[in-house]
Scaffold this active site. Sequence first.
Site, PDB file in Angstrom:
ATOM      1  N   TYR A 138      89.958 106.648 117.680  1.00 18.94           N
ATOM      2  CA  TYR A 138      90.413 107.103 116.367  1.00 18.94           C
ATOM      3  C   TYR A 138      90.135 108.590 116.257  1.00 18.94           C
ATOM      4  O   TYR A 138      89.026 109.048 116.587  1.00 18.94           O
ATOM      5  CB  TYR A 138      89.670 106.343 115.261  1.00 18.94           C
ATOM      6  CG  TYR A 138      89.991 106.787 113.848  1.00 18.94           C
ATOM      7  CD1 TYR A 138      89.013 107.359 113.050  1.00 18.94           C
ATOM      8  CD2 TYR A 138      91.264 106.617 113.312  1.00 18.94           C
ATOM      9  CE1 TYR A 138      89.298 107.772 111.748  1.00 18.94           C
ATOM     10  CE2 TYR A 138      91.551 107.019 112.006  1.00 18.94           C
ATOM     11  CZ  TYR A 138      90.564 107.594 111.227  1.00 18.94           C
ATOM     12  OH  TYR A 138      90.846 108.001 109.949  1.00 18.94           O
ATOM     13  N   ASP A 233      87.474 114.631 121.674  1.00 16.11           N
ATOM     14  CA  ASP A 233      87.173 114.447 120.254  1.00 16.11           C
ATOM     15  C   ASP A 233      85.684 114.140 120.149  1.00 16.11           C
ATOM     16  O   ASP A 233      85.252 113.018 120.413  1.00 16.11           O
ATOM     17  CB  ASP A 233      88.019 113.305 119.676  1.00 16.11           C
ATOM     18  CG  ASP A 233      87.742 113.121 118.196  1.00 16.11           C
ATOM     19  OD1 ASP A 233      88.574 112.508 117.502  1.00 16.11           O
ATOM     20  OD2 ASP A 233      86.678 113.581 117.723  1.00 16.11           O
ATOM     21  N   LYS A 261      81.423 115.941 111.318  1.00 13.42           N
ATOM     22  CA  LYS A 261      80.218 115.184 110.954  1.00 13.42           C
ATOM     23  C   LYS A 261      78.946 116.025 111.050  1.00 13.42           C
ATOM     24  O   LYS A 261      78.692 116.875 110.196  1.00 13.42           O
ATOM     25  CB  LYS A 261      80.146 113.896 111.778  1.00 13.42           C
ATOM     26  CG  LYS A 261      81.318 112.930 111.455  1.00 13.42           C
ATOM     27  CD  LYS A 261      81.194 111.632 112.199  1.00 13.42           C
ATOM     28  CE  LYS A 261      82.476 110.839 112.162  1.00 13.42           C
ATOM     29  NZ  LYS A 261      82.624 109.973 110.989  1.00 13.42           N
TER      30      LYS A 261
HETATM   31  P1  KE4 Z   1      87.358 112.520 109.202  1.00 14.47           P
HETATM   32  O1  KE4 Z   1      88.777 112.961 108.917  1.00 14.47           O
HETATM   33  O2  KE4 Z   1      87.075 111.127 108.667  1.00 14.47           O
HETATM   34  O3  KE4 Z   1      86.311 113.532 108.823  1.00 14.47           O
HETATM   35  O4  KE4 Z   1      87.219 112.428 110.813  1.00 14.47           O
HETATM   36  C1  KE4 Z   1      88.121 111.621 111.522  1.00 14.47           C
HETATM   37  C2  KE4 Z   1      87.506 111.239 112.846  1.00 14.47           C
HETATM   38  C3  KE4 Z   1      87.931 111.910 113.985  1.00 14.47           C
HETATM   39  N1  KE4 Z   1      87.424 111.599 115.203  1.00 14.47           N
HETATM   40  C4  KE4 Z   1      86.492 110.625 115.348  1.00 14.47           C
HETATM   41  C5  KE4 Z   1      85.974 110.308 116.724  1.00 14.47           C
HETATM   42  C6  KE4 Z   1      86.024 109.909 114.211  1.00 14.47           C
HETATM   43  O5  KE4 Z   1      85.099 108.929 114.379  1.00 14.47           O
HETATM   44  C7  KE4 Z   1      86.527 110.219 112.937  1.00 14.47           C
HETATM   45  C8  KE4 Z   1      86.070 109.492 111.685  1.00 14.47           C
HETATM   46  N2  KE4 Z   1      85.138 108.437 111.897  1.00 14.47           N
HETATM   47  C9  KE4 Z   1      85.118 107.374 110.923  1.00 14.47           C
HETATM   48  C10 KE4 Z   1      84.039 106.361 111.307  1.00 14.47           C
HETATM   49  N3  KE4 Z   1      84.291 105.713 112.526  1.00 14.47           N
HETATM   50  C11 KE4 Z   1      84.894 107.886 109.543  1.00 14.47           C
HETATM   51  C12 KE4 Z   1      84.560 106.805 108.545  1.00 14.47           C
HETATM   52  C13 KE4 Z   1      85.672 106.606 107.586  1.00 14.47           C
HETATM   53  O6  KE4 Z   1      86.855 106.588 108.026  1.00 14.47           O
HETATM   54  O7  KE4 Z   1      85.356 106.458 106.394  1.00 14.47           O
END
Ligand code: KE4
Length: 418
Positions: A138, A233, A261
């Site tokens: 993701y 990523d 993060k």
């Molecule tokens: P954000 O757009 O949520 O800040 O980041 C997206 C993203 C990109 N790349 C990786 C590897 C990620 O894990 C994420 C977001 N992670 C999720 C949890 N697995 C965020 C939690 C959520 O969607 O509320």
Amino acid sequence: MNWFDRAQQVIPGGVNSPVRAFGSVGGEPFFTASAQGAYLTDTDGHRYLDWIQSWGAVILGHAQPAIVAAVQRAAALGTSFGTPTAAEVQLAESICDRVASVDKVRLVSSGTEAAMTAVRLARGATGRDKIVKFAGCYHGHLDSLLVAAGSGLATFGLPGSAGVTVGTVADTIVLPYNDIEALRSLFDDHGSAIAAVLVEPIAANMGLVAPQPGFLETIRELCTAHDVVCVFDEVITGFRVARGGAQELFGIPADLTIMGKVVGGGLPLAAIGGRRDIMDHLAPIGTVYQAGTLSGNPLATAAGLETLEHLTDAAYDQLGRTAEHLADSLADAFESGGADTQITRAGTLVGMFFSATPIRNYAEAQQADHQRYAAWFHSMLGAGVYVAPSGYETMFPGLAHSSESIEITAAATRDSLR
Ligand code: KE4
């Protein structure tokens, strides 16, 4: 007050991010009123030992005094200027100092925004269209990466969400994670048309799945041979699994790195960084447009700088010991209860599946027993321990977690199995 009932009147699903709604495990989410260190406290006053730590955005522990003070100091000086500031330069310098492959950085406000920039930048820099990603990984909710995990080997993306058009994902190719042969044959057939390969160097969005030996090395080798942009990523792994992230842990440099993060210290900040010759394609000096009102925001850069300050070698040693102790204790607890589980430790991340066999990709992750996971989740929550409300996430050991945190978690696990 039932905040969930009230929330659902005005917010779709009652949440601002789907995983928070407990859809994968059932039940109603608690609403957090405050947090301190390793603990969350909900609006009913229940305390939970928190292994999620805002999905990895918090690594020093909640309400860490130096972070709170840094944000308070910054806020008193103004919350957003829309002009360059020194803190943005200092944070970019700190990122470049830590991640050897990163010459230049563009700060943005979310991991999705950083991933979106990486895709556009790779296409703009190479003049090519195809993007390769791996099923189960993701990278945020940008249209071109919301593709269904196709069956079989190299499948051109099918829309993975309503509202994503076939055209938007027509240039997205989805491969199985850890499938070196599929990768090689794709490059044989399409190598010269590929702009970038995006990969989570440790996959943490299909549950925790470590790269098999040779997988990341093959991505690196093929990207180099075909002038394809290798994008790691590291939104989850960055600054967490090692000082320089997974690239340092595995000794494999990326061409572009997506970060988020940890680097924002729990505030809205993410980043795209990498090779100067690629990054300089970005506006205003290059022809790849990208922008953001709150990019490099003074509150977020203050929290990010303070967080990185605290991530010393001793901190990484502690994170490694905590992760090892947690993984071992969970393995013992599950074994003592006769449960077939796979406990994975990759760097300072710990994950688990209810499965008798190792999990190497998304198809196998889907075969794990997610009903049993849901039951474990709820018995742990009842015992005051908050693990991920989905078997497709992971645990985020942080600096606020202690041996006591692990003992509480192991004991609650043993009780849940009885
Ligand atoms: P954000 O757009 O949520 O800040 O980041 C997206 C993203 C990109 N790349 C990786 C590897 C990620 O894990 C994420 C977001 N992670 C999720 C949890 N697995 C965020 C939690 C959520 O969607 O509320």
